[in-house]
Scaffold this motif. Sequence first.
Motif, mmCIF file in Angstrom:
data_model
loop_
_atom_site.group_PDB
_atom_site.id
_atom_site.type_symbol
_atom_site.label_atom_id
_atom_site.label_comp_id
_atom_site.label_asym_id
_atom_site.label_seq_id
_atom_site.Cartn_x
_atom_site.Cartn_y
_atom_site.Cartn_z
ATOM 1 N N UNK A 125 -2.629 8.674 -13.966
ATOM 2 C CA UNK A 125 -1.876 8.730 -12.713
ATOM 3 C C UNK A 125 -2.689 8.244 -11.519
ATOM 4 N N UNK A 126 -3.914 7.796 -11.750
ATOM 5 C CA UNK A 126 -4.799 7.382 -10.668
ATOM 6 C C UNK A 126 -5.180 5.913 -10.794
ATOM 7 N N UNK A 127 -5.489 5.246 -9.660
ATOM 8 C CA UNK A 127 -5.872 3.833 -9.716
ATOM 9 C C UNK A 127 -7.342 3.623 -10.060
ATOM 10 N N UNK A 128 -8.142 4.689 -10.093
ATOM 11 C CA UNK A 128 -9.568 4.549 -10.377
ATOM 12 C C UNK A 128 -9.954 5.498 -11.499
ATOM 13 N N UNK A 129 -11.235 5.442 -11.884
ATOM 14 C CA UNK A 129 -11.714 6.308 -12.968
ATOM 15 C C UNK A 129 -12.441 7.534 -12.420
ATOM 16 N N UNK B 171 6.079 11.344 -6.344
ATOM 17 C CA UNK B 171 4.701 10.988 -5.985
ATOM 18 C C UNK B 171 4.417 9.500 -6.210
ATOM 19 N N UNK B 172 3.594 8.954 -5.343
ATOM 20 C CA UNK B 172 3.119 7.581 -5.517
ATOM 21 C C UNK B 172 1.614 7.583 -5.778
ATOM 22 N N UNK B 173 0.852 8.199 -4.888
ATOM 23 C CA UNK B 173 -0.605 8.272 -5.069
ATOM 24 C C UNK B 173 -1.098 9.708 -5.208
ATOM 25 N N UNK B 174 -0.228 10.683 -5.011
ATOM 26 C CA UNK B 174 -0.612 12.091 -5.155
ATOM 27 C C UNK B 174 -0.303 12.576 -6.570
ATOM 28 N N UNK B 175 -0.928 13.689 -6.941
ATOM 29 C CA UNK B 175 -0.607 14.380 -8.189
ATOM 30 C C UNK B 175 -0.306 15.832 -7.842
ATOM 31 N N UNK B 176 0.795 16.336 -8.363
ATOM 32 C CA UNK B 176 1.229 17.704 -8.084
ATOM 33 C C UNK B 176 1.151 18.518 -9.370
ATOM 34 N N UNK B 177 0.583 19.699 -9.273
ATOM 35 C CA UNK B 177 0.433 20.580 -10.424
ATOM 36 C C UNK B 177 1.456 21.704 -10.351
ATOM 37 N N UNK C 127 0.805 -1.219 0.000
ATOM 38 C CA UNK C 127 0.000 0.000 0.000
ATOM 39 C C UNK C 127 0.841 1.274 0.000
ATOM 40 N N UNK C 128 1.987 1.257 0.650
ATOM 41 C CA UNK C 128 2.904 2.387 0.611
ATOM 42 C C UNK C 128 4.288 1.856 0.290
ATOM 43 N N UNK C 129 4.717 2.090 -0.933
ATOM 44 C CA UNK C 129 6.004 1.564 -1.369
ATOM 45 C C UNK C 129 6.627 2.513 -2.383
ATOM 46 N N UNK C 130 7.938 2.729 -2.320
ATOM 47 C CA UNK C 130 8.596 3.542 -3.351
ATOM 48 C C UNK C 130 8.377 2.979 -4.751
ATOM 49 N N UNK C 131 8.122 1.681 -4.855
ATOM 50 C CA UNK C 131 7.912 1.070 -6.168
ATOM 51 C C UNK C 131 6.645 1.562 -6.861
#
Length: 247
Positions: free
Chosen positions: A162-166, A52-58, A4-8
Motif C-alpha cells: 500500500x506504500x510507494x516506497x520500501x 485512501x490514496x496515500x494513507x493506511x487506516x487500521x 500527486x493528489x488524485x482519486x485515481x
Amino acid sequence: MPSPHSPNQNQLLAALTPAEFEPLAALLERVPLALGEVLYEPGGQLQHAYFPTTAIVSLHYVMASGASAESVGVGNEGVVGIALFTGGNTTPSSAVVQTAGHAYRLERSKLLQEFNRAGLMQRLLLRYTQALITQMMQAAACNRHHSIEQQLCRWLLLTLDRLPSNELVMTQELVASMLGVRREGITEAAGKLQRAGLISYRRGHIAVLDRAGLETHACECYAVVKKELSRLLPDVRSGQDIAATVQ
C-alpha cells in the motif's frame, strides 16, 4: 500516471468508467489523515466513507481491558466504512490512521445513493467487501497458528503493498499493538529479520531490504490474501476492463 493528489490513486475509484466516476467527482473531498487520527469510534454512527490514496487506516478491536489488535488494514486498494452500504451504519471496531497521508471521503447519503444505483460501483464495493472478509479470516488464523516472526512478515508485506516506497515510519510499540502481541516479541522477531539482512530498523523507521527474502520467511497467509485481492479486484488500467470482469 495519477497526479500527486488524485482519486485515481485509489484503486476502487480508478476502476470506475468515466461515466460512473463523473457523478462522484464533485462529491469527493480530499482530506489529510494524520498518524493516530481516529476516523470511527466503536458503536459510533458513521458519517463518511474514506477512500485512501496515500494513507493506511487500521481497523482495531479494543477489548474491555484496553488491549487491542488490528483486524485488517485498508490502503489505496479499498474503502473504510463498509457498514454504510451493508446496512449496519455502526461498527464495534475503531478506525485509526496507521500511516499518515490523504484520502477522499464521501458523505454517507451520497455513497448509498451511488451504491443503490446498482452499477459498477456497487459491484466493486461488494467485491472489495469479500476481499476484506478474506483478510480478516486469514489474519485470525495467522495470529492463532503462526509465529510472531511470520505474522510480522505478513504484516510488513501487506503494508508495503500500500506504500510507494520500501520504508515504513513505525515504532515497534505500534507494530506490537497492531498484531496484539508483546513489544518484546516484536523486538525479537525484528532482530532476527534484521540479522538475516531482510530489514533494517532505526528510530521508528523500518526499511525492507530484501522483499523476496521477506516473502520466503512469511507464512502462506500473505500469498492467500494477495491471490484473493488479485482475483476479486484485478489490477487493470481502465474501468472498461474491470467492468467486464466484475459481473
